[in-house]
Design an enzyme around this catalytic site. Structure first.
Site, mmCIF file in Angstrom:
data_model
loop_
_atom_site.group_PDB
_atom_site.id
_atom_site.type_symbol
_atom_site.label_atom_id
_atom_site.label_comp_id
_atom_site.label_asym_id
_atom_site.label_seq_id
_atom_site.Cartn_x
_atom_site.Cartn_y
_atom_site.Cartn_z
ATOM 1 N N ILE A 99 0.817 -1.214 0.000
ATOM 2 C CA ILE A 99 0.000 0.000 0.000
ATOM 3 C C ILE A 99 0.855 1.270 0.000
ATOM 4 O O ILE A 99 0.409 2.333 -0.371
ATOM 5 C CB ILE A 99 -0.985 -0.024 1.196
ATOM 6 C CG1 ILE A 99 -2.122 0.978 0.985
ATOM 7 C CG2 ILE A 99 -0.269 0.233 2.508
ATOM 8 C CD1 ILE A 99 -3.275 0.798 1.957
ATOM 9 N N ASN A 120 -4.509 -1.375 -2.224
ATOM 10 C CA ASN A 120 -5.134 -1.635 -0.931
ATOM 11 C C ASN A 120 -5.957 -2.900 -1.109
ATOM 12 O O ASN A 120 -7.083 -2.870 -1.579
ATOM 13 C CB ASN A 120 -6.015 -0.447 -0.532
ATOM 14 C CG ASN A 120 -6.735 -0.692 0.784
ATOM 15 O OD1 ASN A 120 -6.640 -1.764 1.375
ATOM 16 N ND2 ASN A 120 -7.459 0.308 1.234
ATOM 17 N N THR A 121 -5.355 -4.038 -0.751
ATOM 18 C CA THR A 121 -6.023 -5.313 -1.037
ATOM 19 C C THR A 121 -7.264 -5.508 -0.179
ATOM 20 O O THR A 121 -8.142 -6.276 -0.538
ATOM 21 C CB THR A 121 -5.090 -6.495 -0.762
ATOM 22 O OG1 THR A 121 -4.665 -6.407 0.588
ATOM 23 C CG2 THR A 121 -3.908 -6.464 -1.686
ATOM 24 N N CYS A 132 2.561 -11.782 5.504
ATOM 25 C CA CYS A 132 3.755 -11.863 6.334
ATOM 26 C C CYS A 132 3.922 -10.631 7.196
ATOM 27 O O CYS A 132 3.959 -9.511 6.683
ATOM 28 C CB CYS A 132 4.987 -12.026 5.460
ATOM 29 S SG CYS A 132 4.907 -13.505 4.443
ATOM 30 N N ASP A 169 0.625 -5.558 9.948
ATOM 31 C CA ASP A 169 0.494 -4.573 11.016
ATOM 32 C C ASP A 169 -0.392 -5.166 12.112
ATOM 33 O O ASP A 169 -1.520 -5.560 11.848
ATOM 34 C CB ASP A 169 -0.140 -3.293 10.451
ATOM 35 C CG ASP A 169 -0.047 -2.118 11.412
ATOM 36 O OD1 ASP A 169 0.024 -2.363 12.632
ATOM 37 O OD2 ASP A 169 -0.049 -0.977 10.935
ATOM 38 N N THR A 173 11.921 -13.165 4.600
ATOM 39 C CA THR A 173 11.222 -11.884 4.674
ATOM 40 C C THR A 173 12.071 -10.904 5.461
ATOM 41 O O THR A 173 12.819 -11.280 6.352
ATOM 42 C CB THR A 173 9.861 -12.036 5.385
ATOM 43 O OG1 THR A 173 10.069 -12.730 6.612
ATOM 44 C CG2 THR A 173 8.885 -12.812 4.545
ATOM 45 N N GLU A 174 11.925 -9.630 5.104
ATOM 46 C CA GLU A 174 12.726 -8.590 5.767
ATOM 47 C C GLU A 174 12.444 -8.596 7.265
ATOM 48 O O GLU A 174 13.346 -8.523 8.086
ATOM 49 C CB GLU A 174 12.384 -7.216 5.186
ATOM 50 C CG GLU A 174 12.358 -7.169 3.666
ATOM 51 C CD GLU A 174 13.737 -6.968 3.057
ATOM 52 O OE1 GLU A 174 14.561 -6.311 3.690
ATOM 53 O OE2 GLU A 174 13.959 -7.482 1.955
ATOM 54 N N GLU A 175 11.164 -8.676 7.587
ATOM 55 C CA GLU A 175 10.789 -8.681 8.995
ATOM 56 C C GLU A 175 11.309 -9.932 9.685
ATOM 57 O O GLU A 175 11.743 -9.889 10.820
ATOM 58 C CB GLU A 175 9.262 -8.609 9.145
ATOM 59 C CG GLU A 175 8.664 -7.270 8.799
ATOM 60 C CD GLU A 175 8.890 -6.201 9.859
ATOM 61 O OE1 GLU A 175 8.846 -6.544 11.059
ATOM 62 O OE2 GLU A 175 9.130 -5.048 9.487
#
Lengths: 279, 471
Positions: free
Chosen positions: A120, A154-155, A174, A177, A252-254
């Site tokens: 988004i 914005n899915t 993944c 928020d 994944t980055e997170e």
């Protein structure tokens, strides 16, 4: 303005063909309100989507239509005749792909499957698009990374504008928020009502992968998918054998951040069931 | 009646389908009575369901021309669409927040609903049953952005953590939901293999029309009718055909074959409006040039459809057919067209008849042969309700032309609504406008600010654009 203009300026200054974009020029606040209108571009329906812009290597060879500068087809169904068809449909969607760590890890593992990231935040989307471009140039000899792209979307509102019924075989959610405040729970990416939309765009047998380091959110996602009659939870043994789960944990980055912080990662996967017969 | 508005409801049991916004409200400064914003009648005409702007769903029995309030239930969000299912025992109710609920028409503990909390059990799958004890949502090992860290810290400080969201105290079921703002809900049925199937059709501000299965399988989405370029505000099913008419922020109506989600054609309204000669030589688009009528910002040509109804119409002899009536917000007239023209393929011109009215129509209801239109007449002595008989004479030159004649006989019955004086309560014209004309406000303001701006707005103030580096 998306980020201070300086940042954007620098971004453009150093841009060179085949060079990887630098994350520091694309940072953006980590939260977006899914209920506001934003200034989104989206096709009026999946048929109006010009996928050939995103996956040029998969564009069907039939020369058709006027080239369209806009990466996303204008929402005008009269124009759909001019769209260049592509030989494959997107089958894997990473919703909230962020900087695209998972996308770029998955892409070489399934080179014949089209993978799409949906994000988004404008700048972050641009980063992923630039990175995909750069990787395609760098791997021109092998043709890798032609199957990965990213769009700003914005899915929570517009998923059915991009995908038709039963199109997707995998959806990744993944490190979404967590929206801690109870008041904000409706903004979470998983809810019983929203799960109906995920079920709609997925083919029976397809899987939704979720991962988070927030236990509370993990419980929430597991409960809400479990409560939805279109999904069943995938057992632990099957998870072990699933390459995607491993990739999701480590690439994944997170996921990497959590690793550095020695936090816990909670994974839960659900399978899309067949629709029940009419009563 | 408590709210002093009941006399405006027709006394007979021919109350209309939905949405009869109250025209004048009697407001005492201290006690603000609620306005009726939606109205529906059960198919067997035994009950009326009203939604008031205090979020209450109120059920009345209609017996002998009298309305008796049986129950009132407060919904979590203000309902925007309401309907009683054909089986006459269930209400489906959609709210602006996007959720669609089903409620029993007659709650079991109707009288005690408001006084005895905890009696009814919550059947919504989403309802949080409240956490037993405080437990922070995350640990210190969780990777945080600044905002999330703040939210979590606030949560930690709030010692006595209680589940704030109180479960609804009456039987209800969450059927489906949109993240977008919901604008209209319709319930459709069709026969497949000799069995009747129910569907819930929902429209939203983000141009979607969703087709879901009816209860008990409302979690299954069958498809979407996509193609609208602006918000969808109204859905209207055509009886006897698998056709759905939808309208919203565009100058045309869309005609769908809803079981297959295919667009059959569009019906241009604006061109028709300009070319139409109104009897009495008044120009049909005068509504838009009249003083005080706001042209939607930056889009003088964009209409806002505020109402779609199908009503009976007399054809030659005793034959009846259905015609479609269309209201454009603030326009003092109604477009009328025979529905048997709808299946014609695109390209063939459809004729529209304009019923010229003195004031903008607010709602339309019908009996077996009469059509009742309520008008936004704000001064004493002006008719607030009119009745018409429609006739579609075949074989004429203009075959689409629908004749509308005043039904004086029926208007006599409605006289009390027209002559009843409404004390001036000092409700400003602006407040009334806000109550009655909300459709045009659904339009999105596009194209302002550059592309980056949005992505970052948090509802409660967008301070700190870049406050959270991601690693």
């Amino acid at each position: 303005m998306a980020g201070p203009p300086k940042k954007r300026q620098k971004r453009d200054d150093i841009k060179q063909e085949g060079q990887m974009p630098q994350k520091k020029f694309y940072r953006q606040r980590a939260h977006a309100n899914p209920f506001s209108d934003h200034d989104l571009k989206y096709p009026a329906s999946p048929a109006a989507m010009d996928w050939s812009q995103h996956y040029p290597a998969f564009a069907a060879t039939v020369p058709a239509g006027v080239p369209n500068d806009d990466p996303i087809a204008t929402p005008d169904h009269d124009k759909q005749n001019h769209l260049q068809p592509i030989s494959k449909q997107v089958q894997v969607a990473d919703i909230g792909c962020g900087f695209g760590g998972l996308l770029f890890a998955l892409a070489p593992k399934m080179p014949e499957t089209l993978i799409l990231g949906l994000e988004i935040r404008t700048s972050v989307t641009e980063f992923v698009q630039e990175k995909a471009k750069a990787l395609r140039v760098q791997h021109a000899s092998t043709g890798l990374y032609q199957n990965v792209s990213c769009i700003r979307a914005n899915t929570m509102k517009f998923l059915p504008n991009f995908f038709v019924k039963g199109q997707l075989s995998k959806i990744f959610l993944c490190f979404p928020d967590p929206h801690f405040k109870a008041r904000k729970h409706k903004a979470r990416i998983v809810s019983t009502t929203l799960n109906s939309e995920y079920a709609f765009v997925m083919k029976p047998g397809g899987k939704v992968y979720t991962i988070t380091d927030v236990e509370d959110l993990h419980v929430w996602m597991a409960e809400h998918f479990a409560a939805h009659p279109s999904f069943e939870r995938v057992g632990e043994e099957e998870l072990e054998g699933d390459e995607c789960v491993g990739t999701m944990r480590t690439e994944t980055e997170e996921g990497k951040k959590v690793e550095r912080n020695s936090g816990t990662k909670y994974v839960v996967v659900f399978r899309r069931l067949e629709d029940p017969p009419w009563p | 009646m408590r709210r002093g508005d009941a006399t405006e409801l027709p006394r007979d049991d021919q109350v209309g389908d939905e949405e009869r916004p109250k025209k004048k409200q009697k407001t005492a400064p201290q006690v603000k009575p609620a306005n009726i914003i939606k109205l529906a009648v059960s198919p067997n005409q035994q009950h009326a369901v009203a939604v008031t702007d205090d979020k209450h769903v109120r059920v009345f029995s209609l017996f002998d021309g009298n309305l008796v309030e049986l129950s009132q239930r407060c919904m979590p969000k203000r309902p925007c669409a309401i309907q009683v299912l054909p089986e006459n025992t269930t209400i489906i109710c959609g709210d602006k927040f996007g959720d669609v609920y089903s409620l029993p028409l007659l709650p079991e503990t109707a009288t005690e609903v408001d006084t005895e909390p905890g009696a009814a059990k919550d059947t919504a799958p989403e309802a949080d049953t409240g956490k037993p004890a405080f437990k922070p949502s995350a640990t210190n090992l969780t990777v945080h952005t600044q905002r999330n860290r703040k939210a979590l810290e606030a949560q930690m400080q709030q010692k006595a953590f209680s589940a704030k969201k109180e479960a609804l105290q009456f039987e209800h079921k969450l059927l489906l939901g949109h993240v977008s703002m919901l604008t209209d809900v319709a319930y459709a049925t069709r026969k497949v293999d000799g069995r009747e199937r129910g569907y819930i059709l929902t429209a939203d501000r983000d141009e979607h029309i969703r087709i879901s299965r009816g209860p008990p399988q409302s979690h299954v989405i069958e498809g979407y009718c996509l193609g609208h370029k602006e918000f969808v505000s109204k859905l209207c099913l055509v009886p006897g055909m698998n056709l759905l008419i939808s309208g919203g922020g565009e100058n045309e109506l869309y005609v769908w074959e809803w079981p297959s989600c295919t667009l059959k054609r569009t019906i241009p309204l604006y061109d028709a409006m300009l070319s139409m000669q109104v009897p009495g030589s008044k120009e049909s688009y005068r509504a838009y040039s009249k003083d005080g009528v706001q042209i939607p910002s930056g889009s003088g040509k964009n209409l806002a459809i505020s109402g779609l109804w199908t009503v009976p119409c007399q054809v030659a002899g005793d034959k009846k057919e259905t015609v479609l009536m269309v209201a454009v917000e603030r326009m003092p007239g109604l477009y009328i067209m025979p529905t048997n023209w709808l299946p014609l393929t695109s390209g063939e011109e459809l004729g529209l008849t304009l019923l010229d009215l003195e004031y903008p129509p607010l709602d339309v209801a019908c009996t077996a042969d009469s059509v009742i239109v309520s008008l936004d007449a704000r001064e004493e002595g002006q008719a607030r309700v009119r009745a018409y008989q429609l006739r579609h004479a075949e074989g004429q030159k203009q075959v689409w032309r629908v004749e509308c004649t005043r039904d004086e006989e029926f208007e006599k019955k409605l006289q009390c609504a027209n002559t009843r004086s409404v004390a001036d309560t000092g409700v400003g014209a602006k407040a009334l406008d806000d109550l009655l004309y909300g459709v045009a406000n659904l339009r999105k303001r596009r194209g302002w600010g550059d592309s980056g701006k949005a992505g970052d707005d948090e509802l409660e103030g967008g301070a700190g654009m870049e406050d959270a580096p991601e690693d």
